[in-house]
Write a protein that holds these residues in place. Structure first.
Motif, mmCIF file in Angstrom:
data_model
loop_
_atom_site.group_PDB
_atom_site.id
_atom_site.type_symbol
_atom_site.label_atom_id
_atom_site.label_comp_id
_atom_site.label_asym_id
_atom_site.label_seq_id
_atom_site.Cartn_x
_atom_site.Cartn_y
_atom_site.Cartn_z
ATOM 1 N N ASP A 1 0.835 -1.188 0.000
ATOM 2 C CA ASP A 1 0.000 0.000 0.000
ATOM 3 C C ASP A 1 0.872 1.241 0.000
ATOM 4 O O ASP A 1 2.068 1.186 0.164
ATOM 5 C CB ASP A 1 -0.935 0.030 1.217
ATOM 6 N N GLU A 2 0.227 2.363 -0.214
ATOM 7 C CA GLU A 2 0.934 3.631 -0.189
ATOM 8 C C GLU A 2 1.509 3.845 1.193
ATOM 9 O O GLU A 2 0.987 3.380 2.195
ATOM 10 C CB GLU A 2 -0.054 4.747 -0.531
ATOM 11 N N ASN B 1 -6.864 9.375 1.716
ATOM 12 C CA ASN B 1 -6.171 8.112 1.433
ATOM 13 C C ASN B 1 -5.466 7.582 2.677
ATOM 14 O O ASN B 1 -5.500 6.387 2.971
ATOM 15 C CB ASN B 1 -5.147 8.331 0.307
ATOM 16 N N SER C 1 -6.135 4.013 4.527
ATOM 17 C CA SER C 1 -5.066 3.036 4.740
ATOM 18 C C SER C 1 -4.976 2.631 6.204
ATOM 19 O O SER C 1 -4.710 1.470 6.532
ATOM 20 C CB SER C 1 -3.730 3.613 4.270
ATOM 21 N N ARG D 1 -7.789 0.309 7.101
ATOM 22 C CA ARG D 1 -7.476 -1.049 6.631
ATOM 23 C C ARG D 1 -6.467 -1.713 7.569
ATOM 24 O O ARG D 1 -6.605 -2.888 7.904
ATOM 25 C CB ARG D 1 -6.911 -1.008 5.216
ATOM 26 N N PHE E 1 -11.525 4.444 0.118
ATOM 27 C CA PHE E 1 -10.613 4.235 -1.004
ATOM 28 C C PHE E 1 -11.339 4.496 -2.331
ATOM 29 O O PHE E 1 -10.786 5.113 -3.252
ATOM 30 C CB PHE E 1 -10.073 2.799 -0.995
ATOM 31 N N THR F 1 -1.668 5.036 -7.864
ATOM 32 C CA THR F 1 -1.406 4.545 -6.509
ATOM 33 C C THR F 1 -2.715 4.315 -5.768
ATOM 34 O O THR F 1 -2.886 3.318 -5.050
ATOM 35 C CB THR F 1 -0.535 5.547 -5.735
ATOM 36 N N SER F 2 -3.664 5.230 -5.930
ATOM 37 C CA SER F 2 -4.969 5.090 -5.276
ATOM 38 C C SER F 2 -5.694 3.851 -5.796
ATOM 39 O O SER F 2 -6.324 3.103 -5.031
ATOM 40 C CB SER F 2 -5.796 6.352 -5.547
ATOM 41 N N ASN G 1 -4.268 1.184 -6.974
ATOM 42 C CA ASN G 1 -3.553 0.045 -6.387
ATOM 43 C C ASN G 1 -4.010 -0.206 -4.957
ATOM 44 O O ASN G 1 -4.206 -1.342 -4.528
ATOM 45 C CB ASN G 1 -2.051 0.321 -6.425
ATOM 46 N N ASN G 2 -4.191 0.878 -4.181
ATOM 47 C CA ASN G 2 -4.633 0.737 -2.791
ATOM 48 C C ASN G 2 -6.019 0.111 -2.703
ATOM 49 O O ASN G 2 -6.291 -0.715 -1.819
ATOM 50 C CB ASN G 2 -4.636 2.107 -2.097
ATOM 51 N N SER H 1 -5.783 -3.517 -3.335
ATOM 52 C CA SER H 1 -5.252 -4.199 -2.156
ATOM 53 C C SER H 1 -6.319 -4.366 -1.083
ATOM 54 O O SER H 1 -6.369 -5.392 -0.392
ATOM 55 C CB SER H 1 -4.059 -3.408 -1.603
ATOM 56 N N ASN I 1 2.617 -6.564 -6.858
ATOM 57 C CA ASN I 1 1.300 -6.645 -6.227
ATOM 58 C C ASN I 1 0.388 -7.629 -6.958
ATOM 59 O O ASN I 1 -0.350 -8.404 -6.344
ATOM 60 C CB ASN I 1 0.640 -5.265 -6.205
#
Length: 939
Positions: A4-5, A566, A570, A573, A585, A605-606, A608-609, A612, A651
């Motif tokens: 994650d970021e 964000n 995170s 989570r 998210f 990136t968002s 990707n988060n 995840s 990932n």
């Protein structure tokens, strides 16, 4: 694995008229420069001319034949298990380490295609030396590129070409060499250092001692008499002087240089002069006292012969010890020829080592010149003008050159090491206003280059000067304090970062108000530090408050608001609260797409988060397509080998692994690791993460013969690069222990888990989530080893702590409850196991959903325990439900699906056996038994 970021990191903000900063600076990694294909091809094609080197002149080195033979054997001899041919020489200052390494390099010039002498006092200095290598090999191309590109090109050249020698002189931290010794295998690495510990096991080390008495006398006579044979009396006097000097090579060298310059002074007379200096040097180490006496004698002579030389020496004392440009020692209005003559005299007295353009001064010489030790236990500046002139010289040298509007990158690269030294050695209360902005600018340049830790003295000096001029609560002072806290955070020093961030936030609130943008940034940074420390109970409320205030002050779609949203998602989570994390998210992604565009790096990136987070819920049907789409966009926008693209590929491989699709996961992990090694180097943290992921996937595939050696190598590299107690090192140690456990090697698994737990307790605290995970893992291995007396109490304690720290329904708490039930089951205590498993299943259904893999595992375990208790009426329907859900969620051939199908078959056979036993016909013996025990949560 971490996918994650980074979350909310302390932001570093610039102050001062010449400062540089950005609104938001993301991760900076040394070596993350991706060269274009044509540059990579150039590195492969370019060859070094015979004898290429930057070696200083060959020294006079006597009496070190055994040590030179050892070095040759260490570098050339092939040793089992060595990653690369490397060696290190360590010992006290003044013992002759650099002289030995330099003599070795000159003796073997014909054996190497290239020899490069590297100032290794810091990561920044190493990069400067490598940039110079590029400038030597491809001067026309290098002149038009930045330093980071030149460093990356040099590393590529060294990776392509064999037979070179790199000499790292004056290594301050052995870990600084890991990116090079770990990734560059085509040549030899030789280091000199005062550090006696911290060297990798694969690099043999030589402890260098003082000279043999006879060798010391021979060296002294050679220096004084050149090729003339001394008389017996002179040899006896030389022997007495060498004894007084403790056979220390640097002391011998400098005493010999003095006597060679003053031929009318005898050994005996020189000894008497040393005795007169003894009272002035009554304190300090033996070596320092000896050298201080020698330099006092030499300085007395120099002050009479050439006062200009003494002034030059005092200026050099306050600068970085290596690569001091001659121009830096030439104040305005001074004749350059006079400075050149002064440098020549200092070199003749062995006070410095000079080339045509630069000079170096021994660190012990600097230490003595900066302070004079007196008999009343006080230390005073030896020559305050030396400090002032050094500062003025650096400021003057930073002026824009003719034809330029600003200072060039080349000027900053040359002068930054000297600014760091000035900042680190500033006397208490010393102040120079013009330096404030310069320190700050240099600090931010280092920060952008990935050397934030190296910049800490600059941030500290900036803060001290801003506090002095503007006061303790001026907004610029607060920004400077915030920057320093951010540097501590980046260095992993949370013990200094958090208190400073707390104090700074309180002052921001008092001076600027609770909703000022700088206050909000400070609050966000403190929340990020709490999160990093595992203190989610303080992090989440702070992030929630910051988000609400940013929405109010900056608006709903300001980039800072989106970053805050964000970060909060995170952290939700991380706390296991996926019901709040996922909608946040999703909202953040939609807004970033609207504000920044569909392919902006932060949008990717968002995305990707969010993928995840879907994966965390077990929703791989949404996670995998999103990962795949994000990877495609990263490849298109940033290129196939950009570090962010490689992370995205990693990932996706992880999601394939979670789906049980190891045929796609393993090749993707292997390809990604190869690319990480090539782009970032063999021991870069991202490379190590990739290697660890691949090793763990080999283990999941049952290929422990490849998994365990790779995990062992990765752990050794983590220890070398990040240190023995870094969180990533502890994770790696846990992964290796898990592999040992899977292989049934409990004798190696248990001590490793015990060590990891002890270290996590010490580093992270007793109730940090990672500490709880470690405690849970150790308890489960105790259970597997049959040691229920240790396992059950430890699991009970862990469950209680999980409930207290993380809450009753956090996924880790549910895992802990499942594992405790498994231990009760192993102990035959079904009365406690069954209610605990039923509670765990109900909570997982509620929190994670009915088809989450962990829910299915919990349902499967409960069915097993029903079976063991003889309750086939409840066991079989539960097994049937579980199998159907495994087939739907994980696929027909996933290992858990296959295991569930087999177990259901055993249960049905057992039902038939019971039915046959109860009939009037003959009984049928059923000797097939299902697998025993419940399945525990993966370590």
């Amino acid at each position: 694995m971490s996918r994650d970021e980074a979350g909310s990191e302390p932001q570093i903000e610039a102050v001062g008229e010449r400062s540089i900063a950005a609104r938001q600076i993301r991760d900076a990694y040394t070596g993350d420069v991706v060269l274009p294909p044509e540059a990579l091809q150039t590195a492969e094609r370019v060859t070094a001319a015979p004898g290429t080197s930057n070696l200083p002149p060959a020294p006079l080195c006597l009496g070190r034949e055994e040590e030179l033979a050892w070095l040759r054997g260490a570098l050339v001899g092939r040793r089992e298990g060595a990653i690369t041919q490397a060696g290190a020489v360590h010992g006290l200052g003044g013992i002759g380490k650099s002289t030995l390494a330099l003599d070795y390099a000159h003796r073997h010039r014909g054996d190497y295609t290239l020899i490069w002498w590297i100032n290794a006092a810091s990561p920044d200095a190493i990069e400067t030396s490598l940039a110079a290598l590029t400038q030597t090999l491809v001067p026309g191309w290098a002149v038009a590129t930045g330093r980071e590109v030149r460093v990356a090109w040099a590393r590529q050249w060294l990776a392509w070409h064999p037979g070179w020698l790199l000499v790292y002189d004056n290594v301050d931290d052995p870990d600084d060499l890991a990116p090079y010794t770990g990734a560059l295998h085509q040549g030899h690495h030789l280091a000199t250092s005062r550090r006696t510990t911290g060297w990798p096991d694969t690099a043999p080390t030589l402890t260098l001692g003082n000279l043999d008495p006879e060798d010391a006398v021979t060296l002294l006579c050679r220096l004084v008499f050149k090729d003339t044979m001394p008389t017996a009396r002179q040899q006896a006097d030389a022997r007495a002087l060498a004894t007084d000097l403790g056979y220390l090579p640097l002391a011998i060298k400098q005493a010999g240089a003095y006597l060679a310059q003053n031929r009318g002074i005898s050994f005996d007379a020189y000894r008497r002069r040393l005795d007169t200096k003894l009272a002035k040097t009554a304190h300090g180490l033996d070596v320092e006292r000896t050298l201080a006496r020698i330099w006092n004698v030499t300085l007395d002579a120099l002050e009479q012969a050439d006062p200009q030389a003494v002034q030059v020496l005092y200026i050099a004392a306050w600068l970085a010890p290596d690569d001091i440009p001659h121009t830096l020692l030439n104040p305005p209005g001074t004749d350059p020829d006079d400075i050149a003559e002064a440098i020549g005299i200092l070199a003749a007295y062995s006070m410095i080592t000079a080339t045509e353009t630069t000079l170096s001064i021994h660190r012990l010489v600097q230490a003595v010149l900066r302070t004079s030790q007196t008999g009343d236990d006080t230390q005073r500046p030896r020559d305050a003008r030396g400090r002032d002139r050094a500062e003025q010289a650096v400021l003057h040298s930073l002026a824009p050159p003719p034809g330029h509007d600003s200072t060039t990158d080349s000027q900053w690269d040359t002068l930054t090491p000297h600014l760091v030294t000035l900042a680190a050695t500033a006397p208490p209360g010393h102040h120079n206003s013009p330096l404030t902005g310069v320190y700050n600018t240099a600090a931010f340049r280092l920060h952008r280059q990935g050397h934030t830790v190296r910049a800490i003295p600059l941030f500290e000096a900036t803060l001290a000067q801003v506090e002095r001029v503007l006061g303790d609560t001026h907004p610029s002072t607060l920004a400077s304090r915030h920057n320093l806290a951010g540097a501590y955070y980046t260095a992993g020093d949370l013990k200094r970062a958090i208190p400073l961030l707390e104090a700074t936030l309180a002052q921001f609130e008092q001076v600027l108000g609770i909703t000022h943008t700088d206050t909000l940034s400070s609050r966000n940074s403190l929340a990020g530090a709490y999160r990093e420390a595992g203190d989610l109970k303080r992090a989440i409320p702070l992030l929630e408050a910051t988000l609400a205030q940013r929405e109010q002050v900056l608006g709903d779609i300001d980039p800072s608001t989106l970053a805050s949203r964000n970060n909060l998602a995170s952290t939700y989570r991380e706390a296991g609260d996926l019901k709040r994390a996922i909608p946040l998210f999703e909202a953040t992604l939609a807004q970033r797409e609207q504000v920044l565009g569909d392919t902006h790096p932060e949008t990717l990136t968002s995305r990707n988060n969010l993928a995840s987070a879907y994966e965390s819920t077990g929703d791989l049907k949404r996670a995998i397509p999103l990962y795949e789409a994000t990877l495609t966009q990263f490849e298109r926008m940033l290129g196939d080998t950009h570090p962010e693209t490689l992370t995205s590929r990693n990932n996706l491989a992880g999601a394939y692994r979670e789906a049980g699709d190891l045929k796609r996961a393993i090749p993707l992990y292997e390809a990604t690791l190869t690319q990480f090694e090539r782009v970032l180097g063999d021991t870069h943290p991202r490379t190590l993460t990739s290697r660890s992921n691949l090793a763990s996937t080999y283990g999941a595939a049952g290929d422990l013969k490849r998994a365990i050696p790779l995990l062992e190598t990765t752990l050794a590299q983590y220890e070398q690069v990040l240190g023995d107690t870094h969180p990533d090192t502890l994770n790696s140690r846990n992964s290796l222990a898990s592999a040992y456990y899977t292989a049934g090697d409990l004798k190696r698994a248990i001590p490793l888990l015990e060590a990891a737990l002890a270290q996590r307790e010490q580093v992270l605290g007793d109730t940090h989530p990672s500490t709880l995970t470690s405690r849970n893992n150790l308890a489960d291995v105790y259970r597997a080893a049959g040691d229920l007396k240790q396992a059950i109490p430890l699991l009970e304690t862990t469950l209680a702590q999980c409930k207290q720290v993380l809450g009753d329904t956090h996924p880790d708490t549910l895992n802990s409850r499942n594992n405790l039930a498994g231990a009760y089951y192993t102990a035959g205590d079904l009365k406690r196991a069954i209610p605990l498993l039923e509670a765990a299943l109900a909570q997982r259904e509620q929190v994670l959903g009915d088809t989450h893999p962990d829910t299915l595992l919990s349902r499967n375990n409960l069915a097993h325990v029903y079976y063991t208790a003889g309750d086939l009426k409840r066991a079989i329907p539960l097994l049937e439900t579980t199998l159907a859900q495994y087939e739907q969620a994980l696929g027909d051939t996933h290992p858990r699906t296959v295991s569930s199908r087999n177990y259901l078959a055993y249960a049905r056979l057992a039902t038939q056996a019971v039915q046959q036993t109860n009939t009037a016909t003959s009984a049928t013996n059923h000797d097939q038994q299902p697998p025993s025990g419940t399945e525990q949560q993966p370590l």
